[in-house]
Design an enzyme around this catalytic site. Structure first.
Site, PDB file in Angstrom:
ATOM      1  CG  ASP A 242      35.614 -16.585  51.866  1.00  0.00           C
ATOM      2  OD1 ASP A 242      36.675 -16.106  51.562  1.00  0.00           O
ATOM      3  OD2 ASP A 242      35.071 -17.050  51.120  1.00  0.00           O
TER       4      ASP A 242
ATOM      5  CG  ASP B  12      35.286 -13.212  46.094  1.00  0.00           C
ATOM      6  OD1 ASP B  12      34.435 -12.261  45.664  1.00  0.00           O
ATOM      7  OD2 ASP B  12      36.419 -13.171  45.846  1.00  0.00           O
TER       8      ASP B  12
END
Length: 225
Positions: free
Chosen positions: A19, A21
């Site tokens: 991922d 953020d």
């Protein structure tokens, strides 16, 4: 995929998915700033937005909270423009750059709820190299917690879900990775109940990766924690 017996100190996989953020990039201040301004402008519940939006595509959060009758596409575009033009204070998590550089380029992918422009801006601001394989918001029809993005990334890398590890930080992303049948390592402390029972790390300071060939001649990536 296999783990060592003692405290999950090593992990052998074929592919590594990240991922962005909260996982590779610390953009918390910018995200909260943008959402606070957006919520104030339209009279939305900022506390509830911040509690539930992490790891979710912005358009899905807008759809959930926007006033009745609002132009959802226009609001999502407005929010996206606010996010894309702000990068001050964005930094990489400790050890993220070294780990990315140590991984074979054809065995790593980014799977993010951000769109491609926003992902590129934040990765660049953090000084991180964008993986050659990326699955951004435009590429999927269903965002996290749906597993579509992670399954797509694994397929692009030619890896079976059982041979993949995902690094995630948010409940929605953790749920997506687990629904995809992938081993999940939780980064940071934002995972909540979704992180229970999973291996967790604060950052990548103590994580290393090395590629080798197994007995069948196939490449294996060994991660050490």
């Amino acid at each position: 995929m296999n783990f060592s017996a003692e405290a999950v100190k090593t992990l052998a996989v074929r592919a590594v998915l990240f991922d962005m953020d909260g996982t590779l990039v610390d953009s918390t201040a910018i995200v909260e700033q943008v959402w606070s301004e957006f919520a104030g402008r339209y009279g939305l519940d900022i506390e509830e937005i911040l509690r539930t939006s992490h790891g979710i595509q912005a358009k899905d959060t807008v759809r959930r909270f926007a006033p009745e009758g609002a132009d959802l596409d226009a609001l999502a575009e407005e929010l996206g423009e606010m996010e894309r033009t702000r990068t001050d204070g964005i930094v990489a998590l400790p050890g993220a750059a070294d780990l990315l550089e140590s991984l074979p380029s054809d065995a790593v992918a980014l799977v993010t709820s951000a769109d491609r422009i926003l992902a590129g801006a934040r990765m660049q601001a953090a000084g991180l190299q964008m993986p050659a394989t990326t699955v951004t918001a435009e590429a999927v029809t269903r965002g996290k917690p749906d597993p579509e993005g992670y399954l797509m990334a694994a397929a692009l890398l030619g890896a079976e879900p059982a041979d993949v590890v995902v690094f995630e930080d948010a409940p929605a992303g953790i749920a997506a990775a687990r629904a995809a049948g992938m081993t999940t390592v939780v980064v940071g402390d934002a995972g909540g109940e979704a992180a229970e029972g999973l291996w967790q790390i604060a950052d990548y300071s103590a994580v290393t990766a090395a590629a080798r060939l197994d007995a069948s001649g196939r490449r294996v990536i060994q991660l050490r924690f």
